[in-house]
Design a protein around this motif. Structure first.
Motif, short mmCIF file in Angstrom:
data_model
loop_
_atom_site.label_atom_id
_atom_site.label_comp_id
_atom_site.label_asym_id
_atom_site.label_seq_id
_atom_site.Cartn_x
_atom_site.Cartn_y
_atom_site.Cartn_z
N ARG A 3 0.83 -1.34 -0.59
CA ARG A 3 -0.53 -0.05 -0.38
C ARG A 3 0.87 1.30 0.21
O ARG A 3 2.07 1.12 0.89
N ASP A 4 -0.10 2.08 -0.69
CA ASP A 4 1.47 3.31 -0.96
C ASP A 4 -0.18 3.72 0.09
O ASP A 4 -0.80 4.67 -0.32
N GLY A 5 0.73 4.95 0.57
CA GLY A 5 0.14 6.48 1.62
C GLY A 5 -0.40 5.70 3.12
O GLY A 5 -0.36 4.69 3.34
N ASN A 6 -1.00 7.04 3.62
CA ASN A 6 -2.20 6.16 4.88
C ASN A 6 -3.38 5.85 4.62
O ASN A 6 -3.75 6.35 3.38
N GLY A 7 -4.13 5.54 5.18
CA GLY A 7 -5.52 4.92 5.72
C GLY A 7 -5.85 3.27 5.79
O GLY A 7 -4.23 2.97 6.22
N ARG A 8 -6.57 3.47 5.53
CA ARG A 8 -7.23 2.13 5.94
C ARG A 8 -6.81 1.13 4.77
O ARG A 8 -7.63 1.55 4.07
N LEU A 9 -7.01 -0.17 4.93
CA LEU A 9 -6.52 -1.23 3.64
C LEU A 9 -8.26 -1.93 3.94
O LEU A 9 -7.96 -3.08 5.32
N TYR A 10 -9.16 -2.11 2.90
CA TYR A 10 -9.87 -3.03 3.04
C TYR A 10 -9.85 -4.25 2.35
O TYR A 10 -9.51 -3.53 1.21
N TYR A 11 -10.01 -5.35 3.26
CA TYR A 11 -9.88 -6.50 1.49
C TYR A 11 -11.31 -7.92 1.85
O TYR A 11 -10.98 -7.77 3.29
N ASN A 12 -11.45 -8.12 0.84
CA ASN A 12 -12.03 -9.36 1.23
C ASN A 12 -11.56 -10.77 0.81
O ASN A 12 -10.39 -10.77 -0.38
N ALA A 13 -11.80 -12.26 1.38
CA ALA A 13 -11.18 -13.04 0.91
C ALA A 13 -12.03 -14.69 0.23
O ALA A 13 -12.71 -14.56 1.25
N TRP A 14 -12.11 -15.26 0.05
CA TRP A 14 -13.44 -16.53 -0.07
C TRP A 14 -11.94 -17.87 -0.68
O TRP A 14 -10.99 -17.70 -0.92
#
Length: 187
Positions: A3-14
């Motif tokens: 990830r580049d930058g600040n903030g939250r990273l959201y992801y889904n996994a199946w």
């Protein structure tokens, strides 16, 4: 992940997994279900019929479901999947040849019998399964029998019958998975 930058990273996994159907065992979480296959040519009122796991193409299979509700269920759903290579005989169609008696019986009810007999409000025959729904199902034991036509030879994995209370899904149960074989019929 990067990830580049600040903030939250959201992801889904199946994750999809597949296991042989005959390794799937029954579960009873307030609802017990058992599914048995019989040769429809065997008349259970006259003789003792043996459960089958194999039949020849062109013959009919009598499917017997036994459903035990441990308590009264509101908006109950039961789904029974057919083996591939078969099709259900819908008794509501005028062209359906009926080999075995079909219907639902309340075998033993633990609830208030004088209020009447509640069972399944709707029974839908679909391409791959039969679905039973009930707005209110008294606690007790129910037995439903229907017929399948064995058409295409092969060895088929059969998904377990699954039942649940629609708005309380933690109340559920399933039958064991099966392997069902349709052999080549006589020519």
């Amino acid at each position: 992940f990067t990830r580049d930058g600040n903030g939250r990273l959201y992801y889904n996994a199946w994750l999809d997994t597949f296991i042989p159907a005959d390794l799937v065992g029954p579960i009873d979480r307030g609802l017990s279900i058992e599914r048995r296959y019989y040769d429809a040519a065997c008349d259970s009122s006259v003789e003792t019929c043996e459960e089958i796991a194999e039949i020849a193409a062109g013959q009919q299979v009598r499917v017997e479901l036994t459903i035990v509700a441990k308590r009264d269920l509101v908006y109950a759903v039961i789904e029974d999947y057919f083996p591939a290579g078969t099709e259900a005989v819908d008794p509501n169609l005028n062209n359906a040849s009926q080999f075995a008696e079909q219907g639902i019986d309340s075998v033993a009810t633990d609830s208030y019998w004088w209020w009447g007999s509640w069972s399944f409000d709707r029974i839908d025959y679909r391409d791959e399964r039969i679905t039973f729904t009930s707005n209110f199902l008294n606690s007790g034991t129910y037995r439903y029998t229907y017929t399948l036509n064995a058409i295409v030879p092969g060895e088929y994995q059969v998904r377990p019958t699954f039942g649940y209370e629609e708005f309380t899904p933690e109340v559920n149960g399933r039958a064991a998975g099966k392997v069902f074989i349709i052999t080549q019929g006589a020519e």
